[in-house]
Design a protein around this motif. Structure first.
Motif, PDB file in Angstrom:
ATOM      1  N   PRO B  93       0.817  -1.217   0.000  1.00  0.00           N
ATOM      2  CA  PRO B  93       0.000   0.000   0.000  1.00  0.00           C
ATOM      3  C   PRO B  93       0.854   1.271   0.000  1.00  0.00           C
ATOM      4  O   PRO B  93       2.003   1.255   0.442  1.00  0.00           O
ATOM      5  CB  PRO B  93      -0.818  -0.121   1.284  1.00  0.00           C
ATOM      6  CG  PRO B  93      -0.004  -0.979   2.185  1.00  0.00           C
ATOM      7  CD  PRO B  93       0.737  -1.926   1.310  1.00  0.00           C
ATOM      8  N   ARG B  95       0.922   5.507   1.045  1.00  0.00           N
ATOM      9  CA  ARG B  95       0.260   6.484   1.925  1.00  0.00           C
ATOM     10  C   ARG B  95       0.190   7.830   1.226  1.00  0.00           C
ATOM     11  O   ARG B  95       1.193   8.348   0.731  1.00  0.00           O
ATOM     12  CB  ARG B  95       1.022   6.629   3.242  1.00  0.00           C
ATOM     13  CG  ARG B  95       0.889   5.436   4.163  1.00  0.00           C
ATOM     14  CD  ARG B  95       1.383   5.743   5.564  1.00  0.00           C
ATOM     15  NE  ARG B  95       0.427   6.486   6.363  1.00  0.00           N
ATOM     16  CZ  ARG B  95      -0.636   5.939   6.955  1.00  0.00           C
ATOM     17  NH1 ARG B  95      -0.882   4.646   6.828  1.00  0.00           N
ATOM     18  NH2 ARG B  95      -1.456   6.687   7.676  1.00  0.00           N
ATOM     19  N   ASP B  97      -1.684  11.675   1.877  1.00  0.00           N
ATOM     20  CA  ASP B  97      -2.412  12.534   2.834  1.00  0.00           C
ATOM     21  C   ASP B  97      -2.770  11.762   4.106  1.00  0.00           C
ATOM     22  O   ASP B  97      -3.879  11.890   4.642  1.00  0.00           O
ATOM     23  CB  ASP B  97      -3.698  13.081   2.190  1.00  0.00           C
ATOM     24  CG  ASP B  97      -3.403  14.031   1.042  1.00  0.00           C
ATOM     25  OD1 ASP B  97      -2.261  14.549   0.977  1.00  0.00           O
ATOM     26  OD2 ASP B  97      -4.289  14.247   0.197  1.00  0.00           O
ATOM     27  N   GLY B  98      -1.840  10.918   4.546  1.00  0.00           N
ATOM     28  CA  GLY B  98      -2.043  10.191   5.790  1.00  0.00           C
ATOM     29  C   GLY B  98      -2.947   8.982   5.668  1.00  0.00           C
ATOM     30  O   GLY B  98      -3.228   8.293   6.642  1.00  0.00           O
ATOM     31  N   GLN B  99      -3.432   8.712   4.492  1.00  0.00           N
ATOM     32  CA  GLN B  99      -4.350   7.585   4.273  1.00  0.00           C
ATOM     33  C   GLN B  99      -3.628   6.483   3.502  1.00  0.00           C
ATOM     34  O   GLN B  99      -2.870   6.777   2.571  1.00  0.00           O
ATOM     35  CB  GLN B  99      -5.552   8.095   3.477  1.00  0.00           C
ATOM     36  CG  GLN B  99      -6.628   7.085   3.197  1.00  0.00           C
ATOM     37  CD  GLN B  99      -7.553   6.852   4.376  1.00  0.00           C
ATOM     38  OE1 GLN B  99      -7.851   7.776   5.130  1.00  0.00           O
ATOM     39  NE2 GLN B  99      -7.954   5.612   4.567  1.00  0.00           N
ATOM     40  N   SER B 100      -3.851   5.248   3.884  1.00  0.00           N
ATOM     41  CA  SER B 100      -3.184   4.126   3.216  1.00  0.00           C
ATOM     42  C   SER B 100      -4.094   3.546   2.123  1.00  0.00           C
ATOM     43  O   SER B 100      -5.295   3.353   2.336  1.00  0.00           O
ATOM     44  CB  SER B 100      -2.863   3.055   4.259  1.00  0.00           C
ATOM     45  OG  SER B 100      -2.305   1.933   3.628  1.00  0.00           O
ATOM     46  N   TYR B 101      -3.503   3.284   0.955  1.00  0.00           N
ATOM     47  CA  TYR B 101      -4.259   2.715  -0.161  1.00  0.00           C
ATOM     48  C   TYR B 101      -3.577   1.449  -0.663  1.00  0.00           C
ATOM     49  O   TYR B 101      -2.450   1.510  -1.156  1.00  0.00           O
ATOM     50  CB  TYR B 101      -4.373   3.719  -1.309  1.00  0.00           C
ATOM     51  CG  TYR B 101      -5.125   4.976  -0.938  1.00  0.00           C
ATOM     52  CD1 TYR B 101      -6.509   5.006  -0.976  1.00  0.00           C
ATOM     53  CD2 TYR B 101      -4.436   6.106  -0.517  1.00  0.00           C
ATOM     54  CE1 TYR B 101      -7.205   6.151  -0.626  1.00  0.00           C
ATOM     55  CE2 TYR B 101      -5.123   7.261  -0.162  1.00  0.00           C
ATOM     56  CZ  TYR B 101      -6.504   7.278  -0.219  1.00  0.00           C
ATOM     57  OH  TYR B 101      -7.191   8.412   0.142  1.00  0.00           O
TER      58      TYR B 101
END
Lengths: 222, 414
Positions: B93, B95, B97-101
């Motif tokens: 994954p 990261r 903007d602080g979000q994991s994808y």
């Protein structure tokens, strides 16, 4: 004029018989071919292929007018130039322009009857299996094919009447070019907004044929 | 006079064909193909990046700020586009903007919605016969129905394709359903995705005589017609229906004044999309949806526009770039000089063929001057009187080498 029509009738009757039989056979085969497709495939899939994928179920008709025009043109003008018959006709009390226009008028009239028969077969066959909008689309799609038939007829006259080999080759390229423009697209209704331009080009072939006839009379000069 | 008219007709015929054939043959021999510019907004570098083609195998991968990349580095800046490659390279994954994808998150969140110029009414022929697909067939896959409808002035006519005859019962049912929803015939527009190669069926949208938009679906032999809240005065030109597994977006709505809206579900909501510089009849519009920066990209062979948006579709960054094209290449400059006038019978943006007569600009005077020089040189060599050469000179002055070819190919009039 009546004598001229009789002369053309005597010359062309066997060819017309052959062309007529050929088109009758094509019409029967065309209907059976369409019917066969509806027998071996679900009608809804054929609709999908015809309407959305753009498959032309009447594509077999595409080159029939072209072949008809070329055969009729050759049948009408080849004997005239091979045996010099046209020179004899040029001694009639009739201007060259009127004489050639009468020949072309007769030929185009006969061709129009055959092409109208083809369009009737197309409309009847498509209409037997598809609703009205498909018939309208098929007729519009076949219009440039019909023009190609007329271009092939006039092209045959243009090439055969021209006495000079070099100009004959140019005329052959011109006829081929106009016919190719009539077969440029395989998409349905593609020529809806462009058919007028093709008609203008085909129309220009008539005076060009008169010029070839004048050159034939004058032995390649002028 | 008759001789002149017939000569002119034949020369005009040869000229017209030469105006079509000569530039086409020249292009086949010398013109390179240049691919359109691909423009993206990178959620990683937070700027626009692009792939630009300069002919042959010369591709440039760069950013709006001037940085250049090799292809793998370029793809790493676009995780929502090239996520399968990034997964293979072990980069997910990721990261942002602080979000994991991760791979699955990205796959479920991304979508591309596209409206091509060739899809628009007027740019493509359409036979107005529409399949009445069962939206809830009670089985895993959609199947093609035996029923189609043809919009008539006074109502829909439902036909059974097996027998090619109207079905009075279904015709009455569908017209009653539409009448019950307040539909006013004739229909101005019918829009739907007429295929079963899609995950589900959204039916068709119809715009009635007043401009109101209705949604028509079919379950078994039961029609369902709904008047949508889409404003009747929107002036809709086209609706592109798209059924995706995400079931958030129903398609795109294009108005006559080139505004474009995203049609959402449920509720038939409209979200206006950026269209500054958008010409629907020439440009393809692509909406690249992702959870960070949905991006609208639209353009043609001259320019490409990009607008990056926030997840709620507020514009956050814009960029426009000229497409390099072939106009400045040597072969194109020579073509402009050689072919002052060109005629073409071409399709585009849809399958309709159209005639185009184009003047190449002042450079075309070179081709005209050279052709006239050749014509008068030949006339002098043949000792032809000037008066006899004037009609040919007029044709060559208007058309350049094509006219010269015609004059050479068609024996002169006396």
């Amino acid at each position: 004029m009546r004598a001229l029509a009789m002369k053309e009738w005597i010359k062309l009757r066997h060819w017309l018989g052959l062309i007529g039989l050929g088109h009758l056979a094509f019409g029967a085969w065309f209907y059976l071919s369409m019917r066969h497709q509806f027998r071996i495939e679900h009608a809804e899939m054929i609709y999908y292929q015809a309407n959305r994928i753009g498959r032309l179920f009447y594509d077999d008709l595409r080159y029939v007018p072209l072949a008809t025009g070329a055969v009729l043109g050759a049948a009408q003008f080849l004997p005239e130039v091979l045996r010099g018959r046209l020179r004899i006709a040029m001694h009639l009390p009739m201007g060259l322009g009127a004489l050639i226009l009468a020949h072309l008028g007769l030929g185009l009239g006969l061709l129009a009857v055959v092409l109208a028969f083809d369009l009737g077969i197309l409309a009847g066959t498509v209409g037997a299996f598809f609703p009205g909008p498909f018939v309208a689309s098929a007729l519009a799609t076949a219009a440039p094919w019909m023009l190609a038939g007329i271009a092939a007829y006039l092209g045959a006259a243009l090439v055969l009447l021209e006495p000079d080999r070099r100009t004959q080759a140019v005329n052959l390229a011109v006829a081929g070019g106009v016919v190719a423009l009539c077969h440029l697209s395989a998409a349905y209704n593609a020529y809806d907004g462009a058919i007028w331009g093709l008609a203008v080009l085909v129309g220009l072939m008539v005076p060009a044929t008169l010029r070839a006839a004048a050159r034939f009379r004058d032995g390649g000069t002028g | 006079m008759m001789r002149f008219v017939t000569w002119f007709a034949q020369a005009l015929l040869v000229t017209a064909l030469a105006l079509i054939a000569l530039p086409r043959l020249y292009d086949m021999a010398f013109a390179p193909r240049v691919a359109p510019t691909y423009l993206f907004y990178s959620p990683v570098s937070q700027e626009f990046i692009y792939r630009e083609h300069h002919g042959n195998h010369d591709f440039v991968y760069a950013s709006e700020s001037g940085a250049t990349y090799d292809r793998p580095a370029f793809e790493k800046l676009l995780p929502f586009i090239y996520y399968k490659n990034m997964d293979i390279w072990g980069l997910l994954p990721i990261r942002i903007d602080g979000q994991s994808y991760g791979r699955d998150t990205i796959r479920d969140a991304r979508q591309v919605v596209e409206l091509k110029a060739r899809e628009l009414p007027g740019n493509r022929p359409e036979i107005p016969v529409y399949a009445l697909i069962d939206s809830d067939p009670g089985r895993a896959r959609l199947s093609f129905p035996e029923d189609v409808f043809v919009p008539r002035d006074s109502g829909l006519e439902v036909l059974n394709v097996d027998v090619n005859r109207p079905d009075p019962d279904l015709t009455d049912r569908f017209n009653a359903a539409l009448a019950g929803a307040g539909f006013a015939f004739p229909a101005r527009l019918v829009a739907g995705k007429q295929t079963i190669l899609k995950p589900w069926d959204a039916g068709v949208f119809l715009v009635d005589a007043t401009g109101a938009v209705f949604h028509l679906t079919r379950t078994g032999d039961t029609p369902h017609a709904v008047r949508t809240p889409i404003p009747a005065d929107l002036g809709i030109h086209h609706i592109k229906v798209t059924e995706s597994t995400r079931r958030e977006i129903l398609g795109l709505v294009l108005t006559g004044d080139a505004r474009l809206f995203l049609l959402t579900m449920p509720g038939y909501g409209l979200i206006e999309l950026p269209t500054d510089g958008y010409d629907p009849d020439r440009m393809n519009y692509k909406l690249l949806l992702n959870p960070v920066a949905p991006t609208a990209v639209y353009g043609d062979d001259k320019v490409v526009h990009g607008v990056a948006m926030t997840p709620d579709y507020a514009p956050r960054a814009e960029y426009a770039r000229d497409v390099p094209g072939t106009a400045d290449m040597a072969h194109a400059r020579i073509a402009r000089a050689l072919f002052p006038l060109t005629l073409s019978l071409q399709d585009g943006p849809g399958p309709y063929l159209r005639w185009h007569l184009a003047w190449s600009g002042w450079a075309g005077l070179i081709g005209i001057a050279l052709s006239l020089a050749a014509l008068f040189g030949l006339a002098r060599a043949r000792r032809a009187p000037l008066r006899q050469t004037l009609p040919a000179a007029a044709l060559v002055t208007l058309t350049g080498p094509a006219g010269l070819l015609a004059v050479l190919a068609v024996p002169g009039h006396r």
